[in-house]
Design a protein around this motif. Structure first.
Motif, PDB file in Angstrom:
ATOM      1  N   VAL A 173       0.851  -1.196   0.000  1.00 22.34           N
ATOM      2  CA  VAL A 173       0.000   0.000   0.000  1.00 22.34           C
ATOM      3  C   VAL A 173       0.884   1.243   0.000  1.00 22.34           C
ATOM      4  O   VAL A 173       1.790   1.372   0.825  1.00 22.34           O
ATOM      5  N   ASP A 174       0.628   2.141  -0.930  1.00 19.03           N
ATOM      6  CA  ASP A 174       1.352   3.421  -0.979  1.00 19.03           C
ATOM      7  C   ASP A 174       0.471   4.422  -1.707  1.00 19.03           C
ATOM      8  O   ASP A 174       0.667   4.716  -2.880  1.00 19.03           O
ATOM      9  N   ILE A 175      -0.499   4.958  -1.000  1.00 19.47           N
ATOM     10  CA  ILE A 175      -1.532   5.765  -1.637  1.00 19.47           C
ATOM     11  C   ILE A 175      -0.979   7.064  -2.186  1.00 19.47           C
ATOM     12  O   ILE A 175      -1.281   7.478  -3.305  1.00 19.47           O
ATOM     13  N   GLY A 176      -0.164   7.756  -1.418  1.00 17.29           N
ATOM     14  CA  GLY A 176       0.323   9.076  -1.823  1.00 17.29           C
ATOM     15  C   GLY A 176       1.800   9.142  -2.139  1.00 17.29           C
ATOM     16  O   GLY A 176       2.350  10.230  -2.269  1.00 17.29           O
ATOM     17  N   GLY A 177       2.488   8.004  -2.279  1.00 19.96           N
ATOM     18  CA  GLY A 177       3.831   8.026  -2.829  1.00 19.96           C
ATOM     19  C   GLY A 177       4.993   8.128  -1.866  1.00 19.96           C
ATOM     20  O   GLY A 177       6.076   8.552  -2.264  1.00 19.96           O
ATOM     21  N   SER A 178       4.836   7.742  -0.599  1.00 17.71           N
ATOM     22  CA  SER A 178       5.987   7.748   0.313  1.00 17.71           C
ATOM     23  C   SER A 178       7.146   6.928  -0.248  1.00 17.71           C
ATOM     24  O   SER A 178       8.306   7.323  -0.153  1.00 17.71           O
ATOM     25  N   GLY A 179       6.812   5.778  -0.818  1.00 20.68           N
ATOM     26  CA  GLY A 179       7.841   4.926  -1.391  1.00 20.68           C
ATOM     27  C   GLY A 179       8.070   5.199  -2.860  1.00 20.68           C
ATOM     28  O   GLY A 179       9.194   5.420  -3.308  1.00 20.68           O
ATOM     29  N   THR A 180       6.987   5.207  -3.633  1.00 18.78           N
ATOM     30  CA  THR A 180       7.092   5.270  -5.085  1.00 18.78           C
ATOM     31  C   THR A 180       7.676   6.589  -5.570  1.00 18.78           C
ATOM     32  O   THR A 180       8.413   6.619  -6.564  1.00 18.78           O
ATOM     33  N   VAL A 181       7.370   7.683  -4.907  1.00 17.23           N
ATOM     34  CA  VAL A 181       7.884   8.996  -5.290  1.00 17.23           C
ATOM     35  C   VAL A 181       9.115   9.367  -4.451  1.00 17.23           C
ATOM     36  O   VAL A 181      10.192   9.636  -4.982  1.00 17.23           O
ATOM     37  N   HIS A 182       8.953   9.364  -3.137  1.00 20.92           N
ATOM     38  CA  HIS A 182       9.978   9.954  -2.269  1.00 20.92           C
ATOM     39  C   HIS A 182      11.139   9.012  -1.976  1.00 20.92           C
ATOM     40  O   HIS A 182      12.304   9.423  -2.032  1.00 20.92           O
TER      41      HIS A 182
END
Length: 477
Positions: A173-182
């Protein structure tokens, strides 16, 4: 009103299922685009924040690099990035098709809205690296890397946010991008800092942070990022139809509260460690770290959990910064500490503190460890974080070294001392004029006494004057 009086109007009132679906899509698209425009303002925030942190002789160059992020990174995402993330032919590890994003009249509303939203995310992730490479990277080399770096974000975005993506299939779960973006952007920044090496003289007098070039710009950048983050979090629900508007409201509340928790931790930390002073970099890093940490779970976490996640995220960031400097990894804007450590904590916090979501199944049917869900969600989050770290470190290492071998990454010593504002953009201002004058005088003195550095006498003697003449010729032309 009779049906025979206004037949056209009456017939329009009986909407078909297709009409209702179209109206729902229209409402979602308006929300998605509005959120994307807010996220896009974060480019201005990052530009101001970074230009306020670096020395004055580099501030214009940082602003132009952020423009290049949008121009080159945005073009790359349109050409191939969006297709690799969400193309119409998808596999577990990648998607394809629809290169040079386009859509027909029936589907263009949602597809183009999704593209603009993801474009804002992609350019944000790329922007993070500019701070890590600040003050000593060749501008042309940076532009090439910005274009290539799009692939580092594009594939993980599909893994996480495509229904059949690799990380989604794990239950991550990564709704707002803690992992995918940041986390991805932070790890790329770390690799860039290591490959480039420290700025000249950075650690000659210890590991203490350098003074801010323009604290006012830096704080204004923080405020712009703060409001842009509301679009980042609230828009992560990807619409408002059905129950999505409820989650969007919750995401807004948790985002604000997390930043409050992080900011208060930062102010307390500064007061205790700086003998009563309130340090600006500590405050900025604390607020930013807390916002990064809450992004991934902003729509599913409760307000009190947001305060805890934001506060702990800020503390982890502040503890990581001196360790990174102790290792002599020169990251001018603390990209890895804020976005890498903050993003990693945000991913793990979801596995600890989230409760199963029944309305929209954002948690994929799982609960966090502290809510009786066992280790499954936390394990999925940890595994996904490991995948994102490995992917971004390896791919950015390859891309950066490819640019280094072909174009060269780092500026020469003389260019770095003069600063890219003058070297790359022919700009003289009160932040670099005295440096250029002193350097020119020193070069003349060395030439007259014939003690210039062996092999570089001719270069040193003529460079400042030669560059000034070149700039003047360009202006006259």
């Amino acid at each position: 009103m009779s049906e025979t009086t206004f037949p056209e109007l009456v017939s329009k009132n009986f909407s078909t299922g297709r009409d209702r679906k179209s109206n729902d899509d229209a409402n979602d698209v308006v929300w998605i685009l509005t959120s994307a425009f807010l996220i896009f303002t974060m480019q201005s925030g990052y530009a101001l924040l970074e230009s306020g942190i670096v020395s004055r002789k580099n501030e214009v160059n940082i602003l132009i690099k952020n423009a290049a992020n949008v121009l080159l990174g945005g073009f790359a995402y349109w050409a191939f990035g969006f297709s690799l993330s969400f193309g119409n032919h998808s596999e577990l590890w990648y998607a394809s098709g629809d290169f040079f994003t386009k859509a027909n009249e029936d589907s263009m509303g949602m597809i183009y809205a999704k593209f603009v939203f993801q474009l804002a995310y992609a350019t944000t992730s790329t922007t993070l690296v500019s701070g890590s490479m600040a003050e000593r990277c060749k501008f042309t080399a940076y532009c090439v890397f910005t274009f290539l770096n799009t692939i580092v974000y594009a594939l993980p975005a599909g893994w996480m946010w495509r229904n059949d993506g690799f990380l989604a299939s794990l239950g991550s779960v990564d709704i707002g991008g803690s992992g995918t973006v940041h986390l991805v952007g932070g790890c790329c920044g770390l690799v860039a800092s290591v490959i480039l090496g420290p700025r000249i003289g950075r650690y000659d007098r210890g590991n203490e942070p350098l003074p801010l070039g323009n604290p006012t710009n830096a704080m204004l950048g923080l405020f712009m990022l703060w409001w842009g983050w509301l679009g980042f979090s609230a828009g992560s629900t990807f619409g408002i139809v059905g129950d999505k508007w409820k989650y969007s409201s919750r995401a807004s509340v948790t985002t604000i509260l997390a930043s409050m928790g992080g900011g208060l931790v930062g102010m307390t930390f500064s007061f205790l460690t700086k003998k009563g002073l309130h340090d600006i970099p500590i405050l900025m890093d604390s607020v930013m770290g807390s916002l990064v940490a809450i992004s991934g779970g902003c729509a599913i976490l409760r307000p009190w959990e947001a305060l805890i996640i934001g506060g702990l995220g800020a503390l982890l960031v502040l503890l990581a910064i001196p360790i990174i400097d102790w290792l002599h990894i020169d990251d001018p804007v603390n990209t890895f500490a804020v976005h890498g450590i903050g993003g990693l904590w945000g991913m793990l916090a979801i596995g600890l503190l989230s409760e199963r979501d029944f309305l929209r199944n954002y948690t994929r049917g799982l609960s966090g460890l502290l809510f009786g869900g066992g280790w499954q969600l936390l394990g999925a989050q940890a595994l996904s974080a490991g995948v994102l770290i490995s992917w971004s470190v390896v791919t950015s290492f390859i891309l950066l070294n490819l640019v280094k071998i072909t174009l060269g990454l780092r500026m020469s010593v003389d260019e770095e001392i003069m600063g890219p504002d003058f070297v790359d953009h022919c700009i003289q201002h009160d932040g670099n004029r005295s440096i250029l004058y002193a350097l020119s005088q020193r070069m003349n003195d060395l030439h007259r006494t014939q003690v210039a550095t062996p092999g570089s006498e001719k270069y040193n003697k003529n460079y400042v004057e030669k560059k000034s003449r070149q700039c003047k010729d360009v202006e006259e032309t």
